[in-house]
Design an enzyme around this catalytic site. Sequence first.
Site, short mmCIF file in Angstrom:
data_model
loop_
_atom_site.label_atom_id
_atom_site.label_comp_id
_atom_site.label_asym_id
_atom_site.label_seq_id
_atom_site.Cartn_x
_atom_site.Cartn_y
_atom_site.Cartn_z
N TYR A 124 1.94 -2.36 -16.24
CA TYR A 124 2.29 -3.74 -15.90
C TYR A 124 3.09 -4.42 -17.01
CZ TYR A 124 -0.52 -4.51 -11.67
OH TYR A 124 -1.02 -4.49 -10.40
N LYS B 196 -5.41 9.88 -15.04
CA LYS B 196 -4.61 10.95 -14.41
C LYS B 196 -4.24 11.92 -15.54
CE LYS B 196 -2.50 12.77 -10.84
NZ LYS B 196 -3.20 13.35 -9.67
N ASP C 262 -6.81 10.14 -8.04
CA ASP C 262 -6.74 10.50 -6.62
C ASP C 262 -8.12 10.88 -6.11
OD1 ASP C 262 -6.59 12.72 -8.33
OD2 ASP C 262 -5.22 13.84 -7.04
N ASP D 161 -6.01 -1.88 -10.33
CA ASP D 161 -5.51 -2.76 -9.26
C ASP D 161 -5.80 -2.11 -7.91
OD1 ASP D 161 -3.98 -4.86 -8.03
OD2 ASP D 161 -2.33 -3.44 -7.83
N ASP E 69 -9.24 -2.90 -5.09
CA ASP E 69 -9.07 -3.31 -3.69
C ASP E 69 -9.85 -2.39 -2.76
OD1 ASP E 69 -7.43 -5.48 -4.20
OD2 ASP E 69 -5.86 -4.86 -2.80
#
Length: 364
Positions: free
Chosen positions: A143, A194, A226, A250, A254
């Site tokens: 970000y 990751k 993942d 982020d 959600d």
Amino acid sequence: MAQQYRITLLPGDGIGPEIMNVAVDVLKVVGKKFDIDFTFQEAPVGGAAIDLTGEPLPADSLEMCRNSDAVLLAAIGGYKWDHLPPNQRPEAGLLGLRAGLELFANLRPAKIIPQLIDASTLKREVVEGVDILVVRELTGGIYFGKPRGIFASETGEKRGVNTMVYSESEIDRIAHVAFEAARKRGSKLCSVDKANVLDVSQLWRSRITELAKEYPDVELSHLYVDNAAMQLVRAPKQFDTIVTGNLFGDILSDAAAMLTGSIGMLPSASLGSSGLGVFEPVHGSAPDIAGEDKANPLAQVLSAAMMLRYGLNQPAAADYIENGVSQVLQNGLRTGDIMSSGMSLLGCRAMGDALIKTLEEVKQ
Ligand code: IPM
Ligand code: MG
């Protein structure tokens, strides 16, 4: 003498002002019950600030936040400002607030509310008892990493660039917040990265593993992002506390929120090292229902409870609000987003009034 707090209110856009009004009225009741003297000051952010000043985060608004004990934010954004370039949009105001106040730790709880379990799109047996805290790093990663931008190469072809970067100190400080939070909950921490592909994640994983030595009572595990996304929808009860970087957080927060089926009920906290925090609902500004008195004010109210718990160290006052919210749900009261058959449908204001009545009835 009454404890005094100065609270900056950032109602923002869309349904923001409606739900903020309810939260402020609830805090006034809390103030009376617990002998707390709140002073509220309001500042524009997001689209409202763009309309007023041309900027999504006016310097005065940021300054007002700095000069307060806690910040309660509603939501920002709306169709009206969607055409603007990213750095002038309401979202830039939110990112500026996070960076400006150095709010590096974002706590996003996703807890199934027993009265609303059927609102989840997943099977009852999969989600019953889910109680997850996502600790998302909030001021670093892709970000904010540099270089960033859209650059023309020598051939004239454009390249869009963002950089995912974490320094050791950034990883360490979010890790400490997460280990401490896990310790206060189920003492299980899952770090998501990751590391099978990204160098930045390899550093992340090695720092987290190193720091785990300071928290022998917390059980640490690692997942690739993942797989974490898959496990969250397959068997969410395996998770207690999750720690991850800005972008993965982020996305995963959600997904975790949706396990509960009621994003209109979820609060969040963004904290820095200074003790000043911003507390806001997970949901957005819902411009489609703005001004119609249809919004669910409860996530905003629960954000005020989180503010009392994590920002002002007033856990009893936080419990008082949270119990009141459970009680109104237990009484069968619902806003449209969490409505089901046999329940009573209320608007935003009426839900707030019902909650206030319930709170006023509690004997201290
Ligand atoms: C969130 C939001 C923001 C983010 C947007 C609005 C910039 O999605 O708080 O999760 O990406 O962090
Ligand atoms: Mg998001």
